[in-house]
Design a protein around this motif. Structure first.
Motif: not given
Length: 396
Positions: A115-121
């Motif tokens: 979840v914390p990495h979804f918006r990064k990619i």
């Protein structure tokens, strides 16, 4: 009127899900047919099956390839989970591309660490509920799934009253307006239609080496315990009237996938011990072979604990089976549209119900003629893919 799309031509989609899933493979194939979709990659949650054609994806990001399973086996379960999860996160963080849409198919609690990495990619996040990820979610799992749903821009599922009530009761803080009603197509219906139009049912029985004089009764479509094979047959055998029909019945069990081999063996042993005439399929089947089974079947019993408008149910219906299913399933839309099937309130009622169907077999078969090509509208990807594209368009 035909929906007009104004999607920009560079739409890039990352699917997070099982790369071997027929639903995902077909959706990806249909997405790529659209001029506005540049590519569809997948971050797979299962190891790719080398026997399958996975060319539907531009790129398969397979974190399993980074796991040394021989070394992993030396650790206890807790350590294995920690190591696997670490590799999952690291491989996801290593994704260099940036996507317009991250499309998660099946809301697995194991994805919570991403979840914390979804918006990064990815620009926008779409989570798609498949059924059991809602209907069989435990209280503990609900906590983690709630975090996943909060991270999403859109949640998709079959949005009928039954599903909405369950979703709202489990996740009261999630705005129901975030949930969009969309289904999956199924190319298998066109294969089934082609077979039914080209060969007779009798010829199909010969191909499968099935007794041409028996009435074929199919129970379930996998060997998950939720299919309740033992309860179904036990209640059938308790009915006195059905006994006169048993010599003329062949039970068919599609058992090609599941997770509990012990349950699989229980089912086979039960049928053998009760001297019931049956056959089962336990090896991988092509689409054509699956269609043959649907076509030769005369009666389909579907009394699983939960279900969300599954394709198998509609495949048997399209093949003119007399369907006996649970009143607890969300199939009212099919009845409202004029399609015919029978329901029971409890699994305990199946003996009496099957007995009635056998006593009135030809009359019941005649009623199933209404289950015609109109059923295809629930499964036609050429129509359904436009709904998926519209969801993505609205987000961008």
């Amino acid at each position: 009127s035909e929906i007009k799309f104004l999607l920009r031509s560079s739409m890039k989609i990352l699917i997070v899900g099982d790369c071997n899933s027929t639903y995902i493979l077909e959706q990806s194939n249909w997405l790529k047919k659209d001029d506005n979709v540049e590519l569809v990659d997948i971050f797979t949650t299962t190891s790719p099956n080398k026997k399958l054609d996975l060319s539907a994806f531009n790129k398969i990001l397979n974190y399993y390839s980074k796991i040394d399973f021989e070394i992993l086996a030396q650790f206890d379960n807790l350590a294995q989970n920690i190591i696997s999860n670490y590799i999952l996160i690291q491989e996801f963080k290593n994704i260099e591309s940036y996507y317009d849409i991250i499309q998660v198919h099946f809301v697995d609690v194991g994805l919570i660490s991403l979840v914390p990495h979804f918006r990064k990619i990815g620009k926008k996040i779409v989570l798609s509920i498949w059924g059991s990820d809602l209907l069989r979610s435990t209280i503990e799992q609900d906590y983690y799934r709630n975090i996943l749903y909060e991270s999403a821009d859109v949640i998709t599922m079959t949005k009928n009253e039954f599903m909405i009530n369950i979703f709202s009761s489990k996740y009261p803080t999630i705005n129901i307006d975030k949930v969009v009603d969309v289904r999956y197509g199924a190319d298998i219906f066109l294969v089934l239609k082609g077979i039914m139009e080209s060969i007779s049912k009798l010829e199909c029985k010969k191909i499968l080496n099935i007794d041409q004089n028996k009435i074929i009764v199919t129970i379930g479509y996998n060997y998950f315990a939720e299919q309740r094979h033992l309860e179904v047959v036990d209640n059938i055998l308790r009915n006195e009237n059905i006994k006169k029909h048993l010599p003329g019945i062949l039970f068919v069990l599609p058992l090609t996938y599941g997770v509990d081999k012990e349950y699989f063996n229980k089912v086979i042993n039960y049928f053998n011990e009760n001297n019931i005439d049956f056959i089962f399929f336990d090896k991988y089947l092509s689409k054509e072979q699956v269609c043959f089974i649907r076509y030769v079947s005369d009666i389909f019993i579907h009394l699983a604990t939960t279900d969300d408008f599954c394709n198998s149910f509609r495949e048997y219906m399209y093949a003119k089976n007399i369907i006996i299913t649970g009143k607890w399933f969300p199939y009212d839309v099919l009845k409202d549209d004029g399609f015919y099937f029978r329901t029971v309130k409890r699994v305990e009622d199946i003996g009496e119900e099957l007995s009635f169907v056998m006593d009135n077999y030809f009359a019941e078969k005649e009623k199933c003629e209404v289950n015609n090509d109109e059923l295809l509208k629930y499964s036609d990807w050429s129509i359904i893919i436009k709904e998926w594209l519209q969801i993505y368009k609205n987000l961008l």
